[in-house]
Design an enzyme around this catalytic site. Structure first.
Site, PDB file in Angstrom:
ATOM      1  N   HIS A   1       1.088  12.333 -27.364  1.00  0.00           N
ATOM      2  CA  HIS A   1       0.706  11.004 -26.857  1.00  0.00           C
ATOM      3  C   HIS A   1      -0.070  10.222 -27.917  1.00  0.00           C
ATOM      4  CE1 HIS A   1       1.042  12.107 -22.281  1.00  0.00           C
ATOM      5  NE2 HIS A   1       2.192  11.741 -22.788  1.00  0.00           N
TER       6      HIS A   1
ATOM      7  N   LYS B   1       4.304  11.958 -10.845  1.00  0.00           N
ATOM      8  CA  LYS B   1       3.415  11.166 -11.710  1.00  0.00           C
ATOM      9  C   LYS B   1       4.106   9.847 -11.992  1.00  0.00           C
ATOM     10  CE  LYS B   1       0.739  14.535 -14.358  1.00  0.00           C
ATOM     11  NZ  LYS B   1       0.446  15.060 -15.695  1.00  0.00           N
TER      12      LYS B   1
ATOM     13  N   HIS C   1       1.410  17.575 -25.604  1.00  0.00           N
ATOM     14  CA  HIS C   1       1.262  16.163 -25.251  1.00  0.00           C
ATOM     15  C   HIS C   1      -0.041  15.533 -25.735  1.00  0.00           C
ATOM     16  CE1 HIS C   1       4.860  16.902 -22.950  1.00  0.00           C
ATOM     17  NE2 HIS C   1       4.904  15.646 -22.528  1.00  0.00           N
TER      18      HIS C   1
ATOM     19  N   LYS D   1       8.978  23.651 -13.305  1.00  0.00           N
ATOM     20  CA  LYS D   1       8.022  22.569 -13.058  1.00  0.00           C
ATOM     21  C   LYS D   1       7.542  22.621 -11.615  1.00  0.00           C
ATOM     22  CE  LYS D   1       6.926  17.734 -13.619  1.00  0.00           C
ATOM     23  NZ  LYS D   1       7.148  16.482 -14.319  1.00  0.00           N
TER      24      LYS D   1
ATOM     25  N   ASN E   1       1.526  19.995 -19.995  1.00  0.00           N
ATOM     26  CA  ASN E   1       1.120  19.058 -21.035  1.00  0.00           C
ATOM     27  C   ASN E   1       1.190  19.662 -22.432  1.00  0.00           C
ATOM     28  OD1 ASN E   1      -1.306  16.652 -21.392  1.00  0.00           O
ATOM     29  ND2 ASN E   1       0.241  16.511 -19.807  1.00  0.00           N
TER      30      ASN E   1
ATOM     31  N   ARG F   1       0.822  -1.233   0.000  1.00  0.00           N
ATOM     32  CA  ARG F   1       0.000   0.000   0.000  1.00  0.00           C
ATOM     33  C   ARG F   1       0.843   1.265   0.000  1.00  0.00           C
ATOM     34  NH1 ARG F   1      -3.749  -3.117   3.044  1.00  0.00           N
ATOM     35  NH2 ARG F   1      -5.386  -3.699   1.578  1.00  0.00           N
TER      36      ARG F   1
ATOM     37  N   GLU G   1      -3.179  17.873 -10.712  1.00  0.00           N
ATOM     38  CA  GLU G   1      -3.603  18.415 -12.017  1.00  0.00           C
ATOM     39  C   GLU G   1      -5.088  18.718 -12.100  1.00  0.00           C
ATOM     40  OE1 GLU G   1      -1.203  16.916 -15.331  1.00  0.00           O
ATOM     41  OE2 GLU G   1      -2.992  17.056 -16.571  1.00  0.00           O
TER      42      GLU G   1
ATOM     43  N   GLU H   1      11.648  18.574 -24.121  1.00  0.00           N
ATOM     44  CA  GLU H   1      10.902  18.942 -22.904  1.00  0.00           C
ATOM     45  C   GLU H   1      11.504  20.207 -22.284  1.00  0.00           C
ATOM     46  OE1 GLU H   1       8.144  17.301 -21.951  1.00  0.00           O
ATOM     47  OE2 GLU H   1       8.371  15.133 -22.190  1.00  0.00           O
TER      48      GLU H   1
ATOM     49  N   HIS I   1       9.344   9.417 -27.021  1.00  0.00           N
ATOM     50  CA  HIS I   1       8.486  10.402 -26.365  1.00  0.00           C
ATOM     51  C   HIS I   1       8.854  11.856 -26.686  1.00  0.00           C
ATOM     52  CE1 HIS I   1       5.764  12.120 -23.440  1.00  0.00           C
ATOM     53  NE2 HIS I   1       6.771  12.784 -22.904  1.00  0.00           N
TER      54      HIS I   1
ATOM     55  N   ARG J   1      -1.482  22.675 -13.538  1.00  0.00           N
ATOM     56  CA  ARG J   1      -0.460  21.664 -13.858  1.00  0.00           C
ATOM     57  C   ARG J   1      -0.602  21.183 -15.296  1.00  0.00           C
ATOM     58  NH1 ARG J   1       2.138  16.616 -10.388  1.00  0.00           N
ATOM     59  NH2 ARG J   1       3.474  15.967 -12.094  1.00  0.00           N
TER      60      ARG J   1
HETATM   61  N1  LIG Z   1       6.259  11.070 -14.859  1.00  0.00           N
HETATM   62  C1  LIG Z   1       6.301  12.176 -15.569  1.00  0.00           C
HETATM   63  O1  LIG Z   1       5.973  13.274 -15.091  1.00  0.00           O
HETATM   64  C2  LIG Z   1       6.818  12.112 -16.976  1.00  0.00           C
HETATM   65  C3  LIG Z   1       7.188  13.293 -17.645  1.00  0.00           C
HETATM   66  C4  LIG Z   1       7.761  13.187 -18.915  1.00  0.00           C
HETATM   67  C5  LIG Z   1       7.931  11.933 -19.509  1.00  0.00           C
HETATM   68  N2  LIG Z   1       7.535  10.810 -18.822  1.00  0.00           N
HETATM   69  C6  LIG Z   1       7.747   9.482 -19.400  1.00  0.00           C
HETATM   70  O2  LIG Z   1       9.148   9.265 -19.495  1.00  0.00           O
HETATM   71  C7  LIG Z   1       9.379   8.297 -20.515  1.00  0.00           C
HETATM   72  C8  LIG Z   1      10.517   8.751 -21.399  1.00  0.00           C
HETATM   73  O3  LIG Z   1      11.679   8.848 -20.603  1.00  0.00           O
HETATM   74  P1  LIG Z   1      13.134   8.681 -21.239  1.00  0.00           P
HETATM   75  O4  LIG Z   1      13.210   9.483 -22.476  1.00  0.00           O
HETATM   76  O5  LIG Z   1      14.091   8.894 -20.164  1.00  0.00           O
HETATM   77  O6  LIG Z   1      13.074   7.179 -21.751  1.00  0.00           O
HETATM   78  P2  LIG Z   1      13.786   5.802 -21.296  1.00  0.00           P
HETATM   79  O7  LIG Z   1      13.712   5.618 -19.841  1.00  0.00           O
HETATM   80  O8  LIG Z   1      13.186   4.771 -22.165  1.00  0.00           O
HETATM   81  O9  LIG Z   1      15.313   6.047 -21.695  1.00  0.00           O
HETATM   82  C9  LIG Z   1      15.653   6.218 -23.040  1.00  0.00           C
HETATM   83  C10 LIG Z   1      16.726   5.215 -23.509  1.00  0.00           C
HETATM   84  O10 LIG Z   1      17.969   5.591 -22.937  1.00  0.00           O
HETATM   85  C11 LIG Z   1      18.591   4.472 -22.273  1.00  0.00           C
HETATM   86  N3  LIG Z   1      19.383   5.073 -21.199  1.00  0.00           N
HETATM   87  C12 LIG Z   1      18.952   5.594 -20.022  1.00  0.00           C
HETATM   88  N4  LIG Z   1      19.962   6.224 -19.380  1.00  0.00           N
HETATM   89  C13 LIG Z   1      21.064   6.082 -20.150  1.00  0.00           C
HETATM   90  C14 LIG Z   1      22.410   6.536 -20.043  1.00  0.00           C
HETATM   91  N5  LIG Z   1      22.805   7.331 -19.045  1.00  0.00           N
HETATM   92  N6  LIG Z   1      23.293   6.185 -21.012  1.00  0.00           N
HETATM   93  C15 LIG Z   1      22.871   5.447 -22.083  1.00  0.00           C
HETATM   94  N7  LIG Z   1      21.610   5.020 -22.261  1.00  0.00           N
HETATM   95  C16 LIG Z   1      20.713   5.342 -21.301  1.00  0.00           C
HETATM   96  C17 LIG Z   1      17.444   3.585 -21.879  1.00  0.00           C
HETATM   97  O11 LIG Z   1      17.841   2.251 -21.768  1.00  0.00           O
HETATM   98  C18 LIG Z   1      16.477   3.789 -23.057  1.00  0.00           C
HETATM   99  O12 LIG Z   1      16.818   2.937 -24.111  1.00  0.00           O
HETATM  100  C19 LIG Z   1       8.078   8.155 -21.273  1.00  0.00           C
HETATM  101  O13 LIG Z   1       7.471   6.941 -20.903  1.00  0.00           O
HETATM  102  C20 LIG Z   1       7.246   9.317 -20.805  1.00  0.00           C
HETATM  103  O14 LIG Z   1       5.874   9.050 -20.832  1.00  0.00           O
HETATM  104  C21 LIG Z   1       7.002  10.884 -17.578  1.00  0.00           C
HETATM  105 ZN   LIG Z   2       6.578  14.560 -21.747  1.00  0.00          ZN
END
Ligand SMILES: NC(=O)c1ccc[n+]([C@@H]2O[C@H](COP(=O)([O-])OP(=O)(O)OC[C@H]3O[C@@H](n4cnc5c(N)ncnc54)[C@H](O)[C@@H]3O)[C@@H](O)[C@H]2O)c1
Ligand SMILES: [Zn+2]
Length: 377
Positions: free
Chosen positions: A263, A154, A259, A238, A256, A132, A248, A196, A277, A252
């Site tokens: 998305h 999030k 997005h 942020k 987006n 939980r 949100e 971003e 993304h 907030r």
């Molecule tokens: N929670 C939130 O508020 C929020 C905000 C924006 C995006 N997101 C989410 O985040 C995700 C995208 O995140 P991302 O772009 O970090 O993607 P990811 O976590 O898939 O990383 C991108 C790629 O980089 C590789 N990688 C990670 N760190 C590395 C490093 N230091 N050196 C080499 N390779 C590395 C990973 O293996 C992957 O292949 C999406 O799912 C999106 O929806 C969430």
């Molecule tokens: Zn995003």
């Protein structure tokens, strides 16, 4: 090196809570000291991107991080998962939950997410529902996760019908954004994170946008001083936006920007790396600006200026820039009903009056958006 610290304040109904984001170079080597009061001799489970166990020789930051936190912990268990949105699924979540439970955790166990946004989102989600809810810490390793996803609480996974449809709000105890971990990040991923970053300037800080126009090359070449400024400014914007609106209900949603379109594109692309993304967000922001112009809110010159910065940074600005991603305007429109801002079939978009001034536009006319999509796709 001493980190710079940004405090994220979340105004909950009754009391306020806050947590630090430590930003700097070579911080992971001192993670044990930075996180001492949170670790406090607890049992740790580190869920990490498998990049770091597979590529130990090219990126040693992970090993140094583990050595450092071991000094403060009762025990440390590791679990590797792969990054990429394809794996941000319920079945991966189930695997994580079962594996973490097999480590005999209790409610004092602390979970650490070490990876990009995918690892952070899914591990954060797991921590919010295990027993939980247990505490977790974010160690973001991509530019995107350092400026965005590791902050704000999030968490979640993608559903078969759309992006991030299943999840929770669960704030981390602390975040460490160490810029030296980015040296192995592929260029494409770095640029995706930069989309971003540009977003923050467009939402509410024109001077930051102008600074990005002048400094994008330094940032994409991983200049430490520029990266520090990028992370600190992005996380400050942020945290300022979310502090009074954790869940949100209102402003907030500004975060987006781009997005709703983005998305939808990712979901149609099936998360298979044809488009990632940040690239979908870049296209989505350009569409949001063009749509703002169509509705008479912003000037053509502003739209062109925004597209120019994305282009110079090597990011796509239109769907046609993505090879082999074919879909119709009707397919895209259908995806909008899964946007979390949609209420009662009424669509909401984040639009701009100008660079640095986004606003929330509710109840957007369906025929106008359909016409716009036909022109764009
Ligand atoms: N929670 C939130 O508020 C929020 C905000 C924006 C995006 N997101 C989410 O985040 C995700 C995208 O995140 P991302 O772009 O970090 O993607 P990811 O976590 O898939 O990383 C991108 C790629 O980089 C590789 N990688 C990670 N760190 C590395 C490093 N230091 N050196 C080499 N390779 C590395 C990973 O293996 C992957 O292949 C999406 O799912 C999106 O929806 C969430
Ligand atoms: Zn995003």
């Amino acid at each position: 090196m001493n980190p710079e610290i940004i405090n994220v304040n979340i105004n909950k109904k009754i009391n306020k809570s806050s947590y630090p984001i430590f930003v700097g170079n070579n911080l992971l080597i001192q993670a044990g000291e930075l996180l001492k009061k949170y670790i406090n001799n607890k049992k740790l489970i580190v869920i990490h991107d498998d990049f770091f166990s597979i590529n130990k020789s090219t990126n040693s930051h992970f090993d140094r991080f583990i050595q450092s936190i071991k000094k403060e912990a009762a025990s440390v268990n590791l679990m590797a998962i792969s990054g990429g949105d394809k794996t941000k699924t319920m079945s991966q979540l189930t695997n994580i939950l079962e594996s973490v439970l097999s480590f005999d955790i209790d409610r004092d166990t602390l979970l650490i997410a070490f990876g990009g946004g995918v690892v952070g989102d899914i591990a954060g989600f797991a921590s919010s529902i295990l027993l939980r809810g247990i505490d977790f810490i974010q160690i973001p390793t991509t530019l995107l996760s350092q400026v965005d996803s590791s902050v704000g609480g999030k968490t979640g996974v993608n559903g078969s019908l759309g992006k991030n449809l299943i999840g929770t709000f669960h704030q981390p105890l602390a975040v460490i954004a160490d810029t030296s971990i980015l040296k192995t990040l592929p260029r494409r991923e770095l640029r995706a994170g930069f989309a971003e970053v540009i977003k923050y300037g467009l939402i509410k800080d024109k001077s930051f946008f102008i600074w990005l126009e002048d400094n994008f090359e330094k940032i994409l070449n991983l200049n430490d001083i520029s990266l520090n400024k990028v992370i600190i400014t992005s996380c400050s914007i942020k945290s300022d936006i979310i502090q009074d609106d954790e869940k949100e209900i209102g402003k907030r949603a500004l975060l987006n920007l781009g997005h709703t379109f983005g998305h939808a594109i990712e979901s149609i692309g099936n998360y298979d790396k044809k488009i990632i993304h940040g690239e979908a967000v870049a296209i989505g922001i350009c569409m949001a600006f063009s749509f703002s112009k169509k509705l008479g809110f912003c000037l053509e010159s502003e739209v062109e200026r925004v597209k120019a910065l994305f282009k110079k940074s090597g990011l796509p600005t239109a769907i046609k820039d993505i090879p082999n991603l074919l879909f119709s305007s009707d397919e895209m429109f259908d995806k909008f009903k899964y946007d979390k801002k949609t209420r009662n079939n009424k669509l909401t978009f984040i639009l701009n009056n100008k660079i640095g001034e986004s606003f929330i536009k509710k109840d957007v006319n369906t025929e106008i958006i359909k016409n716009f999509l036909t022109e764009e796709i």
